[in-house]
Write a protein that holds these residues in place. Structure first.
Motif, PDB file in Angstrom:
ATOM      1  N   LEU A 105       0.858  -1.194   0.000  1.00 54.20           N
ATOM      2  CA  LEU A 105       0.000   0.000   0.000  1.00 54.20           C
ATOM      3  C   LEU A 105       0.889   1.237   0.000  1.00 54.20           C
ATOM      4  O   LEU A 105       1.849   1.318   0.780  1.00 54.20           O
ATOM      5  CB  LEU A 105      -0.878   0.052   1.255  1.00 54.20           C
ATOM      6  CG  LEU A 105      -1.828  -1.115   1.526  1.00 54.20           C
ATOM      7  CD1 LEU A 105      -2.660  -0.822   2.792  1.00 54.20           C
ATOM      8  CD2 LEU A 105      -2.753  -1.375   0.351  1.00 54.20           C
ATOM      9  N   CYS A 164       0.732   5.622  -0.018  1.00 51.89           N
ATOM     10  CA  CYS A 164      -0.026   6.875   0.060  1.00 51.89           C
ATOM     11  C   CYS A 164       0.945   8.029  -0.143  1.00 51.89           C
ATOM     12  O   CYS A 164       2.043   8.014   0.457  1.00 51.89           O
ATOM     13  CB  CYS A 164      -0.681   7.030   1.434  1.00 51.89           C
ATOM     14  SG  CYS A 164      -2.209   6.137   1.568  1.00 51.89           S
ATOM     15  N   THR A 174       5.549   4.131   0.625  1.00 56.22           N
ATOM     16  CA  THR A 174       5.007   2.815   0.978  1.00 56.22           C
ATOM     17  C   THR A 174       4.673   2.822   2.467  1.00 56.22           C
ATOM     18  O   THR A 174       5.524   3.134   3.300  1.00 56.22           O
ATOM     19  CB  THR A 174       6.020   1.696   0.654  1.00 56.22           C
ATOM     20  OG1 THR A 174       6.221   1.706  -0.762  1.00 56.22           O
ATOM     21  CG2 THR A 174       5.519   0.339   1.092  1.00 56.22           C
ATOM     22  N   GLN A 194      -5.077  -0.459   8.586  1.00 53.69           N
ATOM     23  CA  GLN A 194      -4.906   0.211   7.290  1.00 53.69           C
ATOM     24  C   GLN A 194      -6.210   0.727   6.685  1.00 53.69           C
ATOM     25  O   GLN A 194      -6.188   1.427   5.666  1.00 53.69           O
ATOM     26  CB  GLN A 194      -4.255  -0.758   6.277  1.00 53.69           C
ATOM     27  CG  GLN A 194      -2.913  -1.289   6.710  1.00 53.69           C
ATOM     28  CD  GLN A 194      -1.935  -0.169   7.012  1.00 53.69           C
ATOM     29  OE1 GLN A 194      -1.861   0.831   6.296  1.00 53.69           O
ATOM     30  NE2 GLN A 194      -1.202  -0.316   8.119  1.00 53.69           N
ATOM     31  N   VAL A 211      -8.151  -0.855   4.917  1.00 48.89           N
ATOM     32  CA  VAL A 211      -8.239  -1.435   3.565  1.00 48.89           C
ATOM     33  C   VAL A 211      -8.658  -2.896   3.727  1.00 48.89           C
ATOM     34  O   VAL A 211      -8.125  -3.604   4.587  1.00 48.89           O
ATOM     35  CB  VAL A 211      -6.886  -1.340   2.824  1.00 48.89           C
ATOM     36  CG1 VAL A 211      -6.916  -2.153   1.528  1.00 48.89           C
ATOM     37  CG2 VAL A 211      -6.533   0.119   2.531  1.00 48.89           C
ATOM     38  N   ASN A 248     -11.074   0.588  -0.289  1.00 48.15           N
ATOM     39  CA  ASN A 248     -10.304   1.618   0.430  1.00 48.15           C
ATOM     40  C   ASN A 248     -11.259   2.408   1.323  1.00 48.15           C
ATOM     41  O   ASN A 248     -12.099   3.162   0.834  1.00 48.15           O
ATOM     42  CB  ASN A 248      -9.623   2.540  -0.590  1.00 48.15           C
ATOM     43  CG  ASN A 248      -8.869   3.676   0.093  1.00 48.15           C
ATOM     44  OD1 ASN A 248      -8.691   3.666   1.311  1.00 48.15           O
ATOM     45  ND2 ASN A 248      -8.440   4.652  -0.689  1.00 48.15           N
ATOM     46  N   VAL A 278      -5.288   5.529  -2.231  1.00 47.94           N
ATOM     47  CA  VAL A 278      -4.180   4.632  -1.913  1.00 47.94           C
ATOM     48  C   VAL A 278      -3.800   3.857  -3.180  1.00 47.94           C
ATOM     49  O   VAL A 278      -4.669   3.463  -3.966  1.00 47.94           O
ATOM     50  CB  VAL A 278      -4.532   3.711  -0.713  1.00 47.94           C
ATOM     51  CG1 VAL A 278      -5.740   2.857  -0.980  1.00 47.94           C
ATOM     52  CG2 VAL A 278      -3.366   2.854  -0.296  1.00 47.94           C
ATOM     53  N   VAL A 337      -2.521   0.527  -4.582  1.00 49.97           N
ATOM     54  CA  VAL A 337      -2.483  -0.857  -4.088  1.00 49.97           C
ATOM     55  C   VAL A 337      -1.812  -1.752  -5.129  1.00 49.97           C
ATOM     56  O   VAL A 337      -2.157  -1.701  -6.318  1.00 49.97           O
ATOM     57  CB  VAL A 337      -3.918  -1.363  -3.799  1.00 49.97           C
ATOM     58  CG1 VAL A 337      -3.882  -2.810  -3.309  1.00 49.97           C
ATOM     59  CG2 VAL A 337      -4.594  -0.480  -2.770  1.00 49.97           C
ATOM     60  N   SER A 360      -0.948  -3.274 -10.197  1.00 48.28           N
ATOM     61  CA  SER A 360      -1.106  -2.115  -9.309  1.00 48.28           C
ATOM     62  C   SER A 360      -2.166  -1.156  -9.850  1.00 48.28           C
ATOM     63  O   SER A 360      -2.299  -0.997 -11.067  1.00 48.28           O
ATOM     64  CB  SER A 360       0.193  -1.306  -9.224  1.00 48.28           C
ATOM     65  OG  SER A 360       1.300  -2.155  -9.158  1.00 48.28           O
TER      66      SER A 360
END
Ligand SMILES: CC(C)CCC[C@@H](C)[C@H]1CC[C@H]2[C@@H]3CC=C4C[C@@H](O[C@@H]5O[C@H](CO)[C@@H](O)[C@H](O)[C@H]5O)CC[C@]4(C)[C@H]3CC[C@]12C
Length: 858
Positions: free
Chosen positions: A138, A140, A144, A188, A190, A221, A227, A229, A339
């Motif tokens: 993950l 943001c 990482t 997270q 997530v 999310n 995010v 991923v 991704s």
């Protein structure tokens, strides 16, 4: 998770602490928290738990078996078709297998591991390959924030990776051929749901043959920010066997584009001398989804480069060009990574696939080269990895639509208990994971090649086998014989209801072996006598051992000379009529009719006193192959009368008045003898010998009625057994073998003494056979005892799937305590006869009979 919610989620979810329910997870099925552990660990029968009495009872067999085993395994260096001395230890880890029918299978465990391999047809290899993982990254705002292998393991290799995912925040849910893994990533916000789909689609003879599985990752999310991923799929080149280090294996990246759809991934070429294959890992490229890869890394080292590569930017390095071939002793692996950016409070999907391409196979003898079914659609050059991957990733939605159209009417039926829905679909795993092989017959093959030296003369053998191929599945992963026919009798309901052409093809193969013989003499282990391998005009026990050359050499089973078994011939006749009744395929009936007559002629010699009823031979001469029967018996006598009845019916359909009359006469005499010799006022005695245990209550005493009822031949002029007797027998079984055994919680024991103690006169009479229990439940449902039927079957499901941790490896048998026998067994597929019984009760014409009658083959 609140206590009530955990209870509602099922008994294996007690340890679940997450709140996530996942995305699109089925409501019914088999659900288990990844932190679960089973309290009871059973032992395989024969591993030290055999009472002295049973050893003494079979001392001759034990000595002969040991001598045979020693020669086979230690001198010839081959594996035994049944290895009583080295049973596979129970591992309570298995989940849904990947792959369609007959192209090989790769089973994943319920914790997500890749742990059971059947790429060489019919031969199993049990090894969790630690490098085979999904890893999440993950990111943001360009950083990482989390990278984790989605595995609860903490292995000794790849220590540069972040292992040890907390199992309390994840669960597995199986509803074969699909399964879900739901991960709530701690801290997270997530949630990941991985949906695993295999192409196992009733009445589909193309996509169902494909050696592929798809993983659809739904990413939710729940954060207030976007995010990025990434899901990385890593795979070792091989199956975890010693050949992985034999050298010469290599990997290469690929892309494949067709109809505007593009997939990218890595091919892992595995090059042993026998049965080479290519594994393909891939992902679908689409707007907003990037696919990157690592062509080769060392799965036995720390794995730091791969880990850091992903950690850096959530992508892999993607070098071009192939890897060099591995050196001896070196193992290689590859990875692919998909991704995407998931908006705050949004959802995105990543699609990955695993395909394996082993188009041409040798069985153990290496005599003949065979082509798998899927080669007719994807070629046999060994270069189908990219096209298979592309096809899987662009067709899985259609597969799911078809799977839902098939499953939903059953899942939405609120009258059916949830455990049954799980049992019905999940037991179907054995269709693919029963060592199953589905092969092409070569295009230049002529009828003579297929019919054997006797020249069977079946007019539609060639068109059927050419169009639908050859199919075989094992008696059990531990009982390595293809199409064991006394057991297939039970399991065949799954085939005839879901892939009827495979059942028809299998029957043609059996019919060919009936008219042929193998005069080679050999010693049989149970009695020690010598006799030929296969006699003419009798049904074989099995079609051969995949460790040898099946079809070419039948009857791998050498415990008994099955030419004298009483049930095999009858089971052929019963299936022919049942198949005709459900498919209305009159060409099949015409071709099988002479074979039915031939095997019934052979069977007639077992009616030694000419009373219209066959007698057993004083040895274990039927599917209960360690339970002796003397004289007339409820099991074989009942099957005999049902088969005689079906001979009358088939003769009627085919206008053969002479044969019809012959069997009508036998039927009327035989019915009278059966009632006189076996009916005791409450149930049919086990046998007529008058021995200390001949009055045992056998759970399978109504097997003949089971088949008659499934074919609508159980009333009016076709009433073979008086209705009142059948009802009384079933009630007696329910009260004694079900409720009187283990508090009614473990199904029906095979044999119960009238005084309420299990019959211990043989090693099989005090076992529960799960497949027999499902067929008994079907018989109860057919006869209107619906509640009793469900209660009976429920005991087995809960014991196997919930208590003993034997999911996706339902054994042949267990005892009340301590032991089980023969994991991952064919017979429990008989649960599909419960479904047939339910459909008939609901007034639905059996699914297949709704099709127009078929009089022609392609
Ligand atoms: C460790 C020692 C060698 C054990 C000593 C005792 C043994 C001699 C006997 C104890 C258990 C017996 C076995 C029970 C089951 C068997 C299965 C059978 O093959 C298939 O079984 C199906 C029934 O489950 C049948 O329907 C199929 O047609 C068969 O293919 C073969 C015999 C045996 C292995 C039996 C042999 C003797 C024991 C090991």
């Amino acid at each position: 998770m609140a206590a009530e919610a955990a209870a509602a989620a099922g008994p294996l979810m007690r340890r679940y602490e997450g709140a996530a329910q996942g995305r699109g997870v089925a409501a019914d099925g088999w659900r288990v928290c990844l932190a679960h552990s089973f309290e009871e660990l059973r032992q395989p029968y024969g591993a030290g738990d055999v009472p002295l009495r049973d050893v003494l009872r079979h001392i001759g067999l034990a000595l002969r078996y040991f001598r045979w085993w020693f020669k086979k395994t230690l001198i010839e260096k081959k594996s035994a078709f049944i290895d009583l001395l080295c049973a596979v230890p129970l591992q309570q880890i298995y989940g849904c297998p990947l792959g369609g029918i007959g192209g090989g299978t790769i089973t994943r465990g319920w914790r997500g591991e890749f742990c059971r391999w059947q790429l060489n047809p019919g031969l199993y290899h049990y090894e969790t390959v630690i490098a085979n993982q999904f890893t999440v990254c993950l990111r943001c705002k360009g950083q990482t924030i989390y990278q984790q292998v989605l595995s609860v393991e903490r292995p000794s290799s790849l220590q540069g990776w972040n292992w040890g995912y907390c199992g309390r925040y994840a669960f597995y849910h199986a509803l074969y051929p699909r399964a879900w893994l739901v991960y709530e990533l701690p801290g997270q916000s997530v949630v990941l749901t991985c949906r695993q789909v295999s192409p196992v689609i009733p009445h589909d003879y193309k996509d169902s043959s494909l050696p592929v599985g798809v993983f659809i990752w739904e990413v939710e999310n729940r954060r207030d920010e976007d995010v990025q991923v990434s899901i990385m799929f890593s795979l070792q080149n091989g199956t975890g066997a010693k050949e992985d280090g034999s050298g010469g294996h290599w990997n290469e990246p690929f892309t494949f584009q067709k109809d505007g759809e593009r997939v990218a991934g890595v091919l892992l070429h595995h090059c042993p001398a026998v049965n080479p294959f290519t594994l393909a890992i891939s992902a679908r490229e689409k707007a907003g989804t990037g696919v990157t890869h690592v062509t080769a890394f060392n799965p036995t080292g720390l794995g730091r480069e791969v880990w850091q590569d992903l950690l850096r930017d959530g992508r892999l390095d993607s070098p071009t060009g192939k890897s060099r071939p591995t050196e001896k002793g070196e193992v290689t692996a590859a990875a692919v990574c998909a991704s995407c950016r998931v908006p705050a409070h949004g959802h995105k999907t990543l699609e990955l696939a695993l395909a394996w391409d082993m188009p041409c196979v040798h069985f153990g003898s290496k005599e003949k080269l065979h082509l798998r079914r899927y080669t007719r659609f994807f070629g046999s050059e060994g270069n189908a990895g990219p096209s298979l991957s592309h096809y899987a990733l662009t067709h899985y939605k259609e597969w799911e639509r078809k799977i839902e159209a098939w499953q939903n009417p059953i899942l939405e039926n609120s009258q059916l208990p949830s455990w049954y829905k799980s049992a019905l679909f999940n037991e179907l795993y054995f269709m693919t994971d029963g060592g199953t092989i589905w092969m092409e017959v070569p295009p230049d093959c002529c009828a003579e090649d297929l019919q054997g030296p006797a020249g069977a003369g079946f007019s539609h053998l060639l068109p059927v086998l050419r169009e639908y191929g050859r199919f075989a599945y094992l008696e059990g992963q531990e009982y390595r014989m293809y199409n064991t026919y006394d057991v297939h009798f039970y399991a065949s309901f799954a085939l005839i209801m879901l892939w009827p052409k495979l059942q028809i093809s299998l029957q043609y193969d059996i019919a060919v072996t009936v008219v042929n013989e193998d005069v080679q003499p050999r010693q049989y282990l149970m009695c020690g006598q010598t006799a030929q391998v296969k006699m003419k005009n009798v049904v074989p026990h099995d079609i051969g051992d995949p460790g040898d050359e099946p079809w070419q050499r039948v009857n791998a089973y050498l415990m008994h000379d099955t030419a004298d078994w009483k049930d095999l011939n009858l089971k052929f006749v019963l299936q022919v009529y049942r198949d005709y009744y459900l498919t209305r395929d009159s060409l099949y009936l015409q071709d099988m009719w002479p074979v039915c007559q031939a095997v019934m002629e052979s069977e007639l010699k077992f009616d030694t006193d000419n009373d219209g009823l066959i007698e057993n031979g004083g040895f274990a001469d039927q599917t209960y192959d360690a339970w002796v029967v003397h004289g007339a018996s409820a099991y074989c006598g009942g099957l005999w009368l049902a088969a005689v009845c079906m001979m009358c019916k088939m003769a009627e359909v085919l206008g053969d008045t002479e044969i019809r009359q012959k069997y009508l006469d036998i039927l009327s005499k035989g019915k009278e003898a059966f009632e006189r010799m076996l009916w005791n006022g409450k149930y049919y005695n086990y046998d007529s010998s008058g021995s200390g245990t001949s009055s045992s209550i056998m759970s399978d005493q109504c097997a003949g009625q089971w088949f008659l009822g499934a074919c609508g031949l159980d009333q009016g002029e076709f009433e073979v057994f008086p209705k009142s007797h059948i009802l009384s027998a079933l009630k007696t079984i329910f009260e004694n073998n079900v409720l009187g055994f283990a508090g009614g919680t473990m199904g029906a024991v095979n044999g119960m003494r009238p005084d309420g103690v299990p019959d211990t006169s043989s090693v099989q009479s005090n076992e529960v056979w799960i497949g027999v229990v499902y067929s008994l439940a079907a018989t109860m449902i057919q006869e209107g005892m619906v509640e009793e039927g469900f209660r009976t079957a429920e005991g087995c499901y809960r014991t196997v799937w919930e208590r003993l941790g034997m999911a996706f490896q339902t054994p042949e048998a267990y005892r009340e305590k301590k032991v089980y026998r023969s994991l991952a067994y064919m017979r429990p597929l008989s649960i599909w006869s419960m479904q047939l019984a339910l459909e008939r009760r609901a007034g639905q014409a059996p699914a297949l009979a709704q099709l127009p009658p078929r009089h022609t083959h392609p």
